[in-house]
Enzyme design. Structure first.
Site, short mmCIF file in Angstrom:
data_model
loop_
_atom_site.label_atom_id
_atom_site.label_comp_id
_atom_site.label_asym_id
_atom_site.label_seq_id
_atom_site.Cartn_x
_atom_site.Cartn_y
_atom_site.Cartn_z
N GLU A 1 -8.46 -5.60 4.60
CA GLU A 1 -8.25 -5.22 3.20
C GLU A 1 -7.05 -5.95 2.60
OE1 GLU A 1 -9.13 -0.69 2.77
OE2 GLU A 1 -8.92 -1.13 4.89
N ARG B 1 -11.59 15.06 7.92
CA ARG B 1 -12.35 15.52 6.75
C ARG B 1 -13.74 15.99 7.17
NH1 ARG B 1 -10.94 10.21 4.05
NH2 ARG B 1 -8.88 10.53 3.13
N ASN C 1 -10.43 6.23 10.72
CA ASN C 1 -9.96 7.60 10.61
C ASN C 1 -10.66 8.24 9.41
OD1 ASN C 1 -8.42 9.81 11.22
ND2 ASN C 1 -6.80 9.18 9.81
N LEU D 1 -16.05 2.64 9.75
CA LEU D 1 -15.82 3.84 10.55
C LEU D 1 -14.41 3.79 11.13
CD1 LEU D 1 -19.25 3.82 12.47
CD2 LEU D 1 -18.74 4.79 10.22
N ASN E 1 0.87 -1.17 0.00
CA ASN E 1 0.00 0.00 0.00
C ASN E 1 0.91 1.23 0.00
OD1 ASN E 1 -1.84 2.01 0.43
ND2 ASN E 1 -2.74 1.12 2.28
N GLY F 1 -15.60 1.43 14.31
CA GLY F 1 -16.70 0.48 14.19
C GLY F 1 -16.43 -0.84 14.91
N GLU F 2 -15.17 -1.28 14.89
CA GLU F 2 -14.84 -2.56 15.53
C GLU F 2 -14.64 -2.42 17.03
OE1 GLU F 2 -11.38 -4.20 13.48
OE2 GLU F 2 -12.33 -3.74 11.57
N HIS G 1 -12.72 2.91 -0.12
CA HIS G 1 -12.76 1.81 0.87
C HIS G 1 -13.44 0.59 0.27
CE1 HIS G 1 -12.88 5.01 4.32
NE2 HIS G 1 -11.64 4.58 4.17
N ARG H 1 -2.55 -2.07 -3.47
CA ARG H 1 -3.75 -1.26 -3.28
C ARG H 1 -3.61 -0.03 -4.18
NH1 ARG H 1 -5.89 1.81 2.18
NH2 ARG H 1 -7.87 2.41 1.29
P1 ADP Z 1 -7.61 4.22 9.04
O1 ADP Z 1 -8.69 4.95 8.33
O2 ADP Z 1 -6.40 5.05 9.31
O3 ADP Z 1 -7.31 2.83 8.51
P2 ADP Z 1 -8.62 2.81 11.38
O4 ADP Z 1 -9.65 1.98 10.74
O5 ADP Z 1 -7.38 2.14 11.89
O6 ADP Z 1 -8.22 4.05 10.49
O7 ADP Z 1 -9.31 3.60 12.60
C1 ADP Z 1 -8.60 4.51 13.37
C2 ADP Z 1 -9.56 5.15 14.33
O8 ADP Z 1 -10.14 4.12 15.16
C3 ADP Z 1 -8.89 6.15 15.27
O9 ADP Z 1 -9.64 7.35 15.32
C4 ADP Z 1 -8.96 5.45 16.61
O10 ADP Z 1 -9.09 6.35 17.65
C5 ADP Z 1 -10.22 4.62 16.48
N1 ADP Z 1 -10.22 3.58 17.52
C6 ADP Z 1 -9.42 2.52 17.66
N2 ADP Z 1 -9.71 1.86 18.81
C7 ADP Z 1 -10.73 2.53 19.40
C8 ADP Z 1 -11.50 2.36 20.60
N3 ADP Z 1 -11.26 1.36 21.43
N4 ADP Z 1 -12.46 3.26 20.89
C9 ADP Z 1 -12.70 4.28 20.04
N5 ADP Z 1 -12.03 4.50 18.90
C10 ADP Z 1 -11.07 3.64 18.59
#
Ligand code: ADP
Length: 398
Positions: A383, A240, A210, A208, A7, A332-333, A180, A91
């Site tokens: 991904e 954003r 960054n 959901l 990537n 989301g996770e 995505h 990617r």
């Molecule tokens: P990217 O778009 O960079 O791939 P990710 O999917 O890794 O992003 O998501 C990053 C976001 O997930 C960050 O804002 C981080 O704070 C949030 N995150 C990770 N763990 C938690 C958590 N336990 N509670 C809330 N937000 C979380």
């Protein structure tokens, strides 16, 4: 089988060496500060080994060479020779209308990625540099391009056309593309598998992280998605703005004497929950401060949940109902609080969350109650695995 997944960004390059059949990651890492000085972080999950090295990386070519060198290093490496890598999967951000699926990299494919540079000016040149660096470092090694936009190419015109003069569509290809896509494809495919292979399902996927986007999926195909011509559109994100009235941009440009590029930079990098919270783009930091009583942080979280909820409502209307709601990516996770805020008030749609099940983090699980009409899932995205699987499939046909 060993697939190297790449990537490439403008000044960074992430890699994973993985088995597409098991998903096992043999090694992974990151090259940073390409074009400045150069830093490599390399990890071997099986042994928890982490190596950090400063290595000059004037271009992506030196970055790929550094990755190859560490993968075969007698001490820190995981393979004996580069021959043990079967193929490379890349990617690629923008595939325009040309790429509805992943493709083997050849001259025509590279030209098509180049043709999409006006649509993905920040990412496509970097993706191409990653591909060309691999060609130089591993001549003859099969490479596959996997596009972030491809999954969304099944959208009907009513979803992808903008209501602006037609020539901007016919001459300039301005339309909704969505991003995505590899994640939306992986997660919706997995959801269908988990629901006994029932393809007719109406699914809304909430990626959901960054960056955030939602997609409406029916019969396994994308019907609509929240990002647009660029990843700026849709719900507010880490930095954003998400959807915004174009007049807001015009007002700011006039007031500040700002160029369009600078204004877009502000909307992409200095907006979203970072701007609303005044604290951070990271949802963990914002949740921590909101819990301490910071009202701006509380508003940032409330706004995010509200906009995601609105998309779920509109996509349920677009699909004519909702069978599954799926949460994935960093927020989301992992954030049960955010999932609960988003689902609050969606009972009318048949969404009923089990508060205890919703406490889980980072694993595949149903978080709705048994009597919830809509099955609500958390499905961790992968991904890289999707890229590795596409690569193995295409290379397997050679
Ligand atoms: P990217 O778009 O960079 O791939 P990710 O999917 O890794 O992003 O998501 C990053 C976001 O997930 C960050 O804002 C981080 O704070 C949030 N995150 C990770 N763990 C938690 C958590 N336990 N509670 C809330 N937000 C979380």
């Amino acid at each position: 089988m060993n697939i190297l997944v790449i990537n490439a960004g403008s000044s960074s390059l992430k890699y994973q060496l993985m088995d597409p059949n098991t998903g096992d990651v043999t090694a992974k890492g990151l090259c940073e500060r390409i074009g400045l000085d150069g830093r490599l972080t390399h990890k071997v999950p099986a042994t928890d080994k982490k190596v950090e090295k400063d290595i000059p990386m004037p271009t992506h070519k030196e970055a790929i060479e550094a990755v190859m060198a560490i993968l075969v290093d007698p001490v820190d490496g995981v393979i004996k020779t580069v021959d043990e890598i079967d193929a490379v999967g890349h990617r690629v951000l923008h595939g325009g209308v040309k790429f509805v699926e992943s493709c083997l990299v050849d001259e025509a494919c590279k030209q098509a990625i180049r043709d999409c540079i006006p649509l993905g000016p920040l990412h496509n040149p970097a993706n191409l540099m990653g591909i060309e660096a691999c060609e130089k470092a591993m001549p003859g090694k099969p490479q596959v391009a996997v596009f972030d936009t491809a999954f969304h190419m099944t959208m009907p015109p009513k979803a992808y056309r903008y209501a602006i003069p037609t020539k901007y569509y016919t001459e300039d290809h301005l339309r909704r593309y969505g991003f995505h896509g590899t994640s939306h494809r992986f997660v919706s495919k997995r959801c269908i598998e988990l629901m006994d292979g029932n393809k007719d399902l109406k699914i809304v996927v909430c990626h959901l992280g960054n960056g955030s986007s939602l997609s409406a999926v029916k019969d396994g195909k994308c019907q609509d998605t929240s990002m647009g011509l660029s990843p700026l559109a849709g719900v507010p994100m880490g930095t954003r703005s998400g959807d915004i009235d174009a007049c807001v941009a015009q007002y700011i440009m006039n007031k500040e004497g700002m160029s369009a590029d600078d204004c877009l930079n502000m909307l992409n990098k200095k907006s979203g929950v970072l701007a609303l919270s005044g604290v951070s783009s990271d949802f963990r930091d914002i949740e921590t401060e909101a819990n301490k009583g910071n009202e701006d942080c509380a508003l940032a979280l409330e706004k995010f949940a509200y906009e995601v909820k609105k998309y779920i409502g509109s996509y349920s209307a677009a699909l004519g109902g909702l069978d599954c709601l799926v949460f994935t990516a960093g927020v989301g996770e992992n954030s049960g609080t955010m999932r609960a805020s988003i689902c609050e008030g969606l009972e009318y749609l048949g969404v009923k969350i089990d508060a205890e099940k919703n406490n889980m983090r980072g694993e595949e699980a149903i978080i709705s109650t048994p009597d919830s009409k809509v099955t609500v899932w958390v499905i961790p995205t992968n991904e890289e695995l999707m890229i590795a699987q596409d690569t193995a499939e295409i290379v397997g046909k050679l």
